[in-house]
Design a protein around this motif. Structure first.
Motif, PDB file in Angstrom:
ATOM      1  N   LEU A   1      -4.154  21.379  15.279  1.00 47.00           N
ATOM      2  CA  LEU A   1      -3.609  20.968  13.990  1.00 47.00           C
ATOM      3  C   LEU A   1      -3.872  19.490  13.735  1.00 47.00           C
ATOM      4  CD1 LEU A   1      -2.046  21.633  11.451  1.00 47.00           C
ATOM      5  CD2 LEU A   1       0.091  21.309  12.731  1.00 47.00           C
TER       6      LEU A   1
ATOM      7  N   ARG B   1      -6.480  17.832  14.771  1.00 45.13           N
ATOM      8  CA  ARG B   1      -7.883  17.751  14.352  1.00 45.13           C
ATOM      9  C   ARG B   1      -8.046  18.177  12.898  1.00 45.13           C
ATOM     10  NH1 ARG B   1     -11.806  20.548  12.881  1.00 45.13           N
ATOM     11  NH2 ARG B   1     -10.534  22.423  13.040  1.00 45.13           N
ATOM     12  N   LYS B   2      -7.369  19.259  12.509  1.00 47.47           N
ATOM     13  CA  LYS B   2      -7.482  19.724  11.127  1.00 47.47           C
ATOM     14  C   LYS B   2      -6.899  18.691  10.159  1.00 47.47           C
ATOM     15  CE  LYS B   2      -7.351  24.080  10.055  1.00 47.47           C
ATOM     16  NZ  LYS B   2      -8.555  24.235   9.191  1.00 47.47           N
TER      17      LYS B   2
ATOM     18  N   LEU C   1      -0.788  25.623   6.718  1.00 50.12           N
ATOM     19  CA  LEU C   1      -1.209  24.913   7.928  1.00 50.12           C
ATOM     20  C   LEU C   1      -0.372  25.328   9.127  1.00 50.12           C
ATOM     21  CD1 LEU C   1      -1.884  21.238   6.756  1.00 50.12           C
ATOM     22  CD2 LEU C   1      -3.529  22.827   7.736  1.00 50.12           C
TER      23      LEU C   1
ATOM     24  N   VAL D   1      -9.446  15.996   9.532  1.00 51.91           N
ATOM     25  CA  VAL D   1     -10.497  16.438   8.601  1.00 51.91           C
ATOM     26  C   VAL D   1      -9.971  16.434   7.166  1.00 51.91           C
ATOM     27  CG1 VAL D   1     -11.981  18.373   7.961  1.00 51.91           C
ATOM     28  CG2 VAL D   1     -11.651  17.797  10.377  1.00 51.91           C
ATOM     29  N   ILE D   2      -8.774  16.986   6.967  1.00 54.79           N
ATOM     30  CA  ILE D   2      -8.190  17.057   5.625  1.00 54.79           C
ATOM     31  C   ILE D   2      -7.956  15.662   5.059  1.00 54.79           C
ATOM     32  CG2 ILE D   2      -6.118  17.728   4.342  1.00 54.79           C
ATOM     33  CD1 ILE D   2      -5.903  20.137   6.225  1.00 54.79           C
TER      34      ILE D   2
ATOM     35  N   TRP E   1      -1.308  28.811  10.284  1.00 54.81           N
ATOM     36  CA  TRP E   1      -2.593  28.766  10.989  1.00 54.81           C
ATOM     37  C   TRP E   1      -2.411  28.263  12.410  1.00 54.81           C
ATOM     38  CZ3 TRP E   1      -5.124  24.397  12.899  1.00 54.81           C
ATOM     39  CH2 TRP E   1      -6.439  24.595  13.332  1.00 54.81           C
TER      40      TRP E   1
ATOM     41  N   LYS F   1     -16.048  17.079   8.797  1.00 54.27           N
ATOM     42  CA  LYS F   1     -15.896  17.861  10.017  1.00 54.27           C
ATOM     43  C   LYS F   1     -16.109  17.027  11.282  1.00 54.27           C
ATOM     44  CE  LYS F   1     -17.222  22.290   7.974  1.00 54.27           C
ATOM     45  NZ  LYS F   1     -18.170  23.431   8.018  1.00 54.27           N
TER      46      LYS F   1
END
Length: 338
Positions: free
Chosen positions: A317, A319-320, A297, A323-324, A300, A243
């Motif tokens: 997106l 940022r996500k 994704l 993380v992924i 979202w 995170k």
């Protein structure tokens, strides 16, 4: 008694300062910015130094690796943290900077940064060189278009293959323009050849790199994005949680709270700008192109776009994805659409 040292690195010479536990200056000096000279200086000091601070910079990773291998307790410090900490000094000199870094080491008020492996540094160097050649190639083409536009000659839409033929067609019968076009087209041919060489080399690197192949299982993530991200992360275990990777690359909002004031700003944009740009490009492609395997994704991000706008959705997106992709590197797992 414990002793602490600070090194302010310059291209030719570095200033070194050693202080004791009470902050008293024990030794100062100017040393050539070479690993052997710095190691020799600390060896001749005759004191056991508890911590040595070295601000991150162009020469820092090279010096840090050599001093660490020599058994010295060296710490690589975050540049922004050091700069803000030393702002309180009314006089700024290299000597004062070395003393200030030593004080940070004595007080323990510092933030160490990761020194990338040699493999990651080499990958980053190739990516940087490719980007430079790409920029120069674009500038040459735009300059040609601008020169011809001044004479009423419009190049229009072309492809990389048809660009040269179109330029030669337009300058035919203009002796001065033919000379200019000949020189710039020759430079463009060299740049294009070298750019294509970098492209082939990077594709070969991605095929042979297990981490890059893993990251390319993510929709809209290709050779450049995967290598850029993998070389920036280097060692996934240095992050306690996936995170915090978004904040590490400056993709989370700034926060200011004091008394009755409490506001969130735009993203901080700290950290590696090239990684941030690469992740944003992948997010842009995922939201604007018909890419398979990213339905969840994309849905979202589109929900965010409805209430906050498309630009903020792309940043969220990105940022996500950061993380992924970190969790994929940490676990060694491929991307799953669910």
């Amino acid at each position: 008694m414990n002793h602490y040292a600070g090194i302010d690195v310059s291209l030719k010479e570095s200033h070194v300062c050693v202080v004791d536990a009470s902050g008293k200056i024990i030794r100062e000096g100017k040393v050539a910015s070479e690993p052997e000279d710095l190691i020799g200086w600390f060896g001749a000091l005759g004191l056991a130094v508890t911590r040595i601070g070295l601000e991150a910079g162009p020469l820092s990773q090279w010096l840090y690796a050599a001093l660490r291998d020599a058994g010295l307790a060296i710490e690589l410090l975050e540049t922004r943290h050091v700069r803000n900490a030393l702002k309180i000094m009314p006089v700024k000199t290299d000597r004062k900077d070395a003393q200030g870094i030593a004080e940070l080491m004595r007080l323990g008020w510092f933030r160490p940064v990761h020194c990338k492996s040699m493999e990651a540094q080499e990958t980053r160097a190739i990516l940087t060189a490719r980007k430079l050649v790409q920029k120069m190639l674009h500038e040459v083409e735009m300059s040609l278009r601008g020169v011809l536009r001044g004479f009423g000659l419009k190049v229009g839409k072309t492809t990389p293959v048809t660009f040269e033929a179109r330029i030669r067609e337009l300058v035919a019968g203009h002796p001065s323009l033919e000379v200019i076009a000949q020189s710039l087209l020759a430079a463009r041919a060299v740049l294009r050849r070298e750019f294509n060489g970098f492209e082939r080399r990077l594709r070969a690197m991605a095929r042979s790199d297990r981490r890059a192949r893993l990251l390319m299982s993510v929709p809209a993530v290709g050779t450049i994005v995967s290598l850029t991200y993998a070389s920036a992360i280097d060692d996934p275990t240095r992050f306690k949680s996936s995170k915090i990777v978004g904040a590490h690359f400056g993709l989370t909002p700034k926060k200011y709270q004091s008394g009755e004031t409490d506001r969130s700003g735009r993203i901080s944009k700290i950290g590696d700008a090239s990684v941030r740009a690469a992740l944003y490009e992948s997010a842009h492609i995922m939201l604007t192109k018909p890419i398979k395997g990213c339905t969840a994704l994309k849905a979202w991000a589109m929900r965010i776009a409805k209430r906050a706008g498309m630009n903020k959705a792309k940043v969220a997106l990105a940022r996500k994805l950061a993380v992924i992709m970190h969790r994929m590197l940490a676990d060694g797992t491929t991307f799953t659409p669910a």
